[in-house]
Write a protein that holds these residues in place. Structure first.
Motif, PDB file in Angstrom:
ATOM      1  N   TYR A 174       6.604   7.783   4.659  1.00 36.46           N
ATOM      2  CA  TYR A 174       5.635   6.838   5.218  1.00 36.46           C
ATOM      3  C   TYR A 174       6.358   6.003   6.254  1.00 36.46           C
TER       4      TYR A 174
ATOM      5  N   LYS B 256       2.561   1.832  -3.375  1.00 38.74           N
ATOM      6  CA  LYS B 256       1.641   2.324  -4.406  1.00 38.74           C
ATOM      7  C   LYS B 256       1.495   3.842  -4.355  1.00 38.74           C
ATOM      8  N   CYS B 257       1.890   4.437  -3.249  1.00 43.97           N
ATOM      9  CA  CYS B 257       1.833   5.895  -3.137  1.00 43.97           C
ATOM     10  C   CYS B 257       3.021   6.577  -3.812  1.00 43.97           C
TER      11      CYS B 257
ATOM     12  N   ARG C 195      -4.465  12.564  -6.292  1.00 53.42           N
ATOM     13  CA  ARG C 195      -3.545  11.488  -5.947  1.00 53.42           C
ATOM     14  C   ARG C 195      -3.258  11.454  -4.440  1.00 53.42           C
TER      15      ARG C 195
ATOM     16  N   ARG D   1      -6.270  10.260  -2.453  1.00 57.31           N
ATOM     17  CA  ARG D   1      -6.444   8.812  -2.610  1.00 57.31           C
ATOM     18  C   ARG D   1      -5.396   8.050  -1.806  1.00 57.31           C
ATOM     19  N   ASP D   2      -4.143   8.484  -1.916  1.00 58.28           N
ATOM     20  CA  ASP D   2      -3.063   7.801  -1.201  1.00 58.28           C
ATOM     21  C   ASP D   2      -3.286   7.857   0.305  1.00 58.28           C
TER      22      ASP D   2
ATOM     23  N   GLN E 100      -5.815   5.752   2.407  1.00 60.46           N
ATOM     24  CA  GLN E 100      -5.481   4.370   2.752  1.00 60.46           C
ATOM     25  C   GLN E 100      -4.960   4.258   4.178  1.00 60.46           C
TER      26      GLN E 100
ATOM     27  N   LYS F 157       0.834  -1.208   0.000  1.00 58.98           N
ATOM     28  CA  LYS F 157       0.000   0.000   0.000  1.00 58.98           C
ATOM     29  C   LYS F 157       0.864   1.252   0.000  1.00 58.98           C
TER      30      LYS F 157
ATOM     31  N   SER G 298       7.487  12.716   0.195  1.00 59.44           N
ATOM     32  CA  SER G 298       6.535  12.011   1.053  1.00 59.44           C
ATOM     33  C   SER G 298       7.300  11.042   1.938  1.00 59.44           C
TER      34      SER G 298
END
Lengths: 260, 260, 260
Positions: free
Chosen positions: B114, B80-81, C146, C149-150, C153, B77, B112
């Motif tokens: 995460y 996919k970002c 985008r 949407r990201d 999650q 997941k 970004s």
């Protein structure tokens, strides 16, 4: 021995796509002239008639007439295994209870064979009378598919009305009413995009959208579709398959109370 | 401190696609040489082995060996970002209980990060013996994926049979039987499209289609796949990942009663 | 008599896509200036405001002010029947209880009309106060889509934090935490790709991802989106529709306990 070979498997794939939603199984009748298939759809409402002429194949040999009952779901699965550029050969021994599909890649380095059991199906030979039709409409097959898809959102049935000026498709339902009018093409630049009407007398008939949508699965087989209509007889929806034959669908009109 | 940077995030995205359906979680073992992952699939039938060499990264620093247990669904997941042209950096502190993925757009104007919690997974160190194989087959990875997909429609298992002339894939089931034969490429114009067989002695083995289909999720990582087979030992399906490493899948053959 | 004509039906199709998931029905208020729509979404959380100016239509005539309540699901079905190059004309008689959509193909050879019943909807006139905002952010609409949407999650809500340097979008949840930072564009080569921030004072607000994702259905209407924020007032997400108007979405911030 039966053997029929097509350089492009894509034609056979498209033929299967065009009939497999209407028919779960069907008999392919093979003789010197080619391959014929005639069958009522699963719910016995419409009729499918397919002709693939012997001269349209790249090789065709049929020593004895043979009728091969096939499960079209299985046949479709097998054909999906063929590459689009593959050559396909259909082979069966006389009195055999199976048929073999052979796919060969253009460079011959991949050869696949798929063997499928044949089925014993009741033969129903359907006499389709030759009829003179009051109207015939030739139009782009993609346009016809689009109209059937659009109008089936509005109602379960669709009225097709043909006059000299053009053809009108109509549907009515909960959302409201829809009318799509196509004029005859004034000057034909591209044969494939033309709308051409031949008319003895105007005809207005009503048909179930669901079946028309099944028929339009044949759209990829031909850039044009021909609709033939007369009062009180089944509509014929015909797609010519270039160089090899045609597929025709027959659908009886709905009998509806007059409401205008 | 662990830090590994790839200019193209797409490689890591494809690696995840290639393993996430087989493994729900896995341990990434990082040391000076690079990143290693070895794990049995969820149902303990097949084995996945991934190697990403340190020199394949655009930056790689691993002060102390570190084993990071990750939930691959979550990792997928996160990846996919990342935009396909983004740079990705994987970062973790020594003894940390989380890992950070940093994505940077080519113009640096979007950054970004995460952060994901790490998991404590039982380490299962699997010794994979180096084996000499009776046959190795190199072929286009897309062709192998296509054959596995096609044949799995016909049966749950697939026979792979390798001789000097070529390799044959077969399946049998309710629909019928299927055989796909590939010949060795006669003259190799394009390396990527070649079928090349090296054979000590012919081998015929049977495998579960389901797992082969899982392995072919790696198809986008490499234009070619290599199959290595010997009697009674697991098949190896290997995809080389250009410039950085490889992914190998191991699958034991099915023991089947002889039927010919 | 009301009549409004657009050479490209695609604009109207995209407008419907941008509102039909938020609103099942809505009133289009038509007067000399154009068409206005203002409505709370189905769950009364966000507000949609659409303006299509009279001068943006290729033909516009509105003899008497008219409010047309429409089922947007039905309207969307009708608009999907228009070809992308079709001209669309919306027609209604004064005091009529239905509206007609006419689609004409570029060559005039296909003309479709769809009639839909109008609905009597309670009018809710919503006063939207003109506000000075502490921050406005212009950015590529596809980038905003985008990011929404990201991040959705990772959590149900998303923090948008704007400072002079840039804007940060954050979410936290079971998987971990995510931060996406966009810097102001240094030199603007392409207007459409720029990130431009105008700031009186920094703002940090939290919003429900679900609604932001609904708003981004308008992405195809405009290459840029503008976000306007001030403490304790609703966020405005605005898409300008070239040459004809705009669509604005309003969403109140979530009130959350401080956690830093």
């Amino acid at each position: 021995m039966f053997e029929a070979r097509l350089l492009r498997s894509s034609i056979l794939k498209k033929v299967l796509e065009a009939i497999k939603d209407l028919l779960t199984q069907a008999t392919f009748d093979c003789d010197d002239n080619g391959i014929q298939l005639q069958a009522m759809d699963n719910s016995h409402v419409s009729l499918v008639s397919l002709t693939l002429r012997a001269d349209g194949f790249d090789k065709y040999r049929c020593d004895r007439n043979i009728s091969m009952g096939m499960n079209l779901g299985s046949m479709s699965k097998i054909l999906k295994c063929a590459g689009d550029k593959d050559t396909v050969t259909i082979k069966a021994q006389d009195n055999a209870d199976n048929v073999t599909f052979v796919f060969e890649s253009p460079n011959q380095e991949k050869v696949s064979d798929y063997e499928m059991k044949l089925m014993n199906l009741d033969l129903e030979h359907l006499g389709i009378p030759e009829t003179e039709y009051s109207c015939t409409i030739r139009m782009p097959s993609s346009e016809f598919a689009r109209i059937c898809r659009d109008l089936s959102q509005f109602g379960e049935s669709m009225v097709i009305s043909c006059t000299k000026e053009g053809v009108k498709f109509s549907a009515t339902g909960d959302i409201g009413s829809a009318n799509v009018k196509l004029a005859q093409t004034a000057s034909i630049d591209k044969e494939e995009e033309a709308v051409v009407i031949e008319m003895e007398e105007p005809v207005t008939l009503t048909f179930a959208c669901q079946y028309l949508n099944y028929f339009t699965k044949a759209t990829s087989l031909s850039p044009q579709v021909q609709l033939s209509m007369s009062a009180d007889v089944p509509l014929v929806v015909e797609y010519r398959i270039p160089d090899i034959g045609h597929i025709r669908y027959y659908l009886a009109p709905k009998i509806e109370e007059e409401d205008s």
